[in-house]
Design a protein around this motif. Sequence first.
Motif, short mmCIF file in Angstrom:
data_model
loop_
_atom_site.label_atom_id
_atom_site.label_comp_id
_atom_site.label_asym_id
_atom_site.label_seq_id
_atom_site.Cartn_x
_atom_site.Cartn_y
_atom_site.Cartn_z
N GLU A 19 0.81 -1.21 0.00
CA GLU A 19 0.00 0.00 0.00
C GLU A 19 0.85 1.27 0.00
O GLU A 19 0.53 2.24 -0.69
N ALA A 20 1.94 1.29 0.74
CA ALA A 20 2.81 2.46 0.78
C ALA A 20 3.43 2.71 -0.60
O ALA A 20 3.53 3.86 -1.04
N ASP A 21 3.84 1.64 -1.28
CA ASP A 21 4.40 1.79 -2.62
C ASP A 21 3.36 2.33 -3.60
O ASP A 21 3.66 3.17 -4.45
N ILE A 22 2.13 1.85 -3.47
CA ILE A 22 1.05 2.33 -4.34
C ILE A 22 0.79 3.81 -4.09
O ILE A 22 0.64 4.59 -5.03
N ARG A 23 0.78 4.21 -2.84
CA ARG A 23 0.60 5.64 -2.51
C ARG A 23 1.73 6.47 -3.12
O ARG A 23 1.50 7.55 -3.67
#
Length: 70
Positions: A19-23
Amino acid sequence: MDFLRRIEDCQFPLALHDEADIRNAIVLEAAGLIEAQLPPVGVPLTEGASVINRVTAEGRAALAKAKRSG
């Protein structure tokens, strides 16, 4: 910029699952530094495909500028 540095030498397309990478990818795409297929607004980030297709010329220029700046 750290995420852009982290992915600059990856093989594309690059699938994202964290999720952090997607953000981070959402921010970079909005800035025009990458081209990506990301979840639309309102869709949970971990649902559907999240794929970075490439670092744009603007993204490569930003990386080069950051390297020169130290």
